[in-house]
Write a protein that holds these residues in place. Structure first.
Motif, short mmCIF file in Angstrom:
data_model
loop_
_atom_site.label_atom_id
_atom_site.label_comp_id
_atom_site.label_asym_id
_atom_site.label_seq_id
_atom_site.Cartn_x
_atom_site.Cartn_y
_atom_site.Cartn_z
N LEU A 1 -30.02 20.98 -42.90
CA LEU A 1 -31.89 21.15 -42.27
C LEU A 1 -32.32 21.56 -40.69
N MET A 2 -31.53 22.05 -40.85
CA MET A 2 -31.59 22.29 -39.05
C MET A 2 -31.69 24.14 -39.49
N VAL A 3 -30.98 24.95 -40.88
CA VAL A 3 -32.24 25.50 -40.86
C VAL A 3 -33.27 25.80 -41.80
N ILE A 4 -33.43 24.28 -41.77
CA ILE A 4 -34.95 24.76 -42.29
C ILE A 4 -36.27 24.45 -41.55
N GLU A 5 -35.55 23.89 -40.74
CA GLU A 5 -36.39 23.69 -39.08
C GLU A 5 -36.71 24.64 -38.36
N MET A 6 -35.75 25.57 -38.42
CA MET A 6 -35.81 26.92 -37.54
C MET A 6 -36.64 27.61 -38.06
N LEU A 7 -36.47 27.91 -39.70
CA LEU A 7 -37.51 28.60 -40.76
C LEU A 7 -38.80 28.22 -40.88
N ALA B 1 -40.28 26.33 -37.85
CA ALA B 1 -40.25 26.80 -36.53
C ALA B 1 -41.04 28.14 -36.37
N GLN B 2 -39.90 29.10 -36.64
CA GLN B 2 -40.13 30.05 -36.74
C GLN B 2 -39.12 30.86 -35.32
N SER B 3 -38.20 29.57 -34.87
CA SER B 3 -37.64 29.71 -33.32
C SER B 3 -36.32 29.41 -33.83
N VAL B 4 -35.77 29.76 -32.93
CA VAL B 4 -34.12 29.06 -32.66
C VAL B 4 -34.11 28.64 -32.39
N ALA B 5 -34.86 27.93 -31.24
CA ALA B 5 -35.49 26.93 -30.32
C ALA B 5 -35.33 25.74 -30.93
N ALA B 6 -35.57 25.49 -31.81
CA ALA B 6 -35.78 24.56 -32.86
C ALA B 6 -35.01 23.88 -33.45
N ILE B 7 -34.17 24.33 -33.42
CA ILE B 7 -32.86 23.80 -33.62
C ILE B 7 -31.74 23.09 -32.67
N ILE B 8 -32.33 23.14 -31.51
CA ILE B 8 -31.63 22.10 -30.86
C ILE B 8 -31.68 21.17 -30.53
N PRO B 9 -32.92 20.40 -30.80
CA PRO B 9 -32.46 18.97 -30.75
C PRO B 9 -31.56 18.80 -32.22
N HIS B 10 -30.96 19.05 -33.91
CA HIS B 10 -30.21 18.95 -34.51
C HIS B 10 -29.14 19.34 -34.08
N ILE B 11 -28.64 19.81 -32.60
CA ILE B 11 -27.61 20.38 -32.21
C ILE B 11 -27.01 18.88 -31.56
#
Length: 150
Positions: A79-85, A87-97
Motif C-alpha cells: 500500500l505504501m508503494v501504491i500511494e507513492m506511485l 502521489a508521484q512523491s516519496v513524501a507520500a509514504i511518511i504517514p504509512h511509515i
C-alpha cells in the motif's frame, strides 16, 4: 480497507483488545505526528490496523490490487508503494511509515517482549498454563502466540 481489516482484527483478538489497540494507536500517532508535523493521520491509522492484522497470519496469501498475490505481511508495504506511485512523491509514504512504526511498537511490547521474558524466565510450564487458563479465558489467550494484542 479500514472496515475489512479492522473487522478481521477485532474478530481475532476481541473487542476490548481492539479498542485498547485503537486508543494506543491514536495517542502514539498524535505524539509522532506532532513531532514530525503530520496534521492528519487517517492513513497512518489504517496502515497500523493493516499491519497489526497482518501480524496475526503473516504468511497467508492474499490478493492485492489487479490480482497480484502477496504474503499478508507485505500488504502494508504494498500500500505504501501504491500511494507513492499515485502521489508521484516519496513524501507520500511518511504517514504509512508512521503507522507501521506505531503498530510495530505495539506488537513488540504486546507480543514479542512477553515471549522474550517468558523464555528468559524458563519458559512456560504446564502448571503455569493450567493456572492461567483456570483464572480467566482472557489469560489463557496469552499462551497462544500471535493471537493477542494486549
Amino acid at each position: 480497507l479500514l472496515i475489512k481489516y479492522g473487522c478481521e482484527l477485532e474478530q481475532e483478538v476481541g473487542s476490548s483488545a481492539y479498542a485498547k489497540f485503537l486508543i494506543l494507536q491514536f495517542f502514539l500517532l498524535i505524539g509522532l505526528g506532532s513531532m514530525i508535523g503530520l496534521p492528519f493521520f487517517a492513513n497512518s491509522l489504517v496502515t497500523a490496523i493493516i499491519y497489526a492484522a497482518s501480524r496475526l497470519h503473516p504468511m497467508a496469501n492474499i490478493q492485492f490490487q489487479f490480482g497480484i498475490k502477496l504474503k499478508y505481511y507485505m500488504l502494508p508495504f504494498g500500500l505504501m508503494v501504491i500511494e507513492m506511485l499515485q502521489a508521484q512523491s516519496v513524501a507520500a509514504i511518511i504517514p504509512h511509515i508512521c503507522g507501521v512504526l506505531t503498530a510495530h511498537f505495539h506488537h513488540f511490547f504486546a507480543v514479542v517482549w512477553p515471549q522474550i521474558q517468558n523464555d528468559l524466565n524458563g519458559g512456560s510450564s504446564d502448571r503455569r498454563r493450567q493456572v492461567s487458563s483456570s483464572l480467566s479465558p482472557s489469560l489463557s489467550a496469552l499462551n497462544k502466540p500471535g493471537r493477542k494484542l494486549f
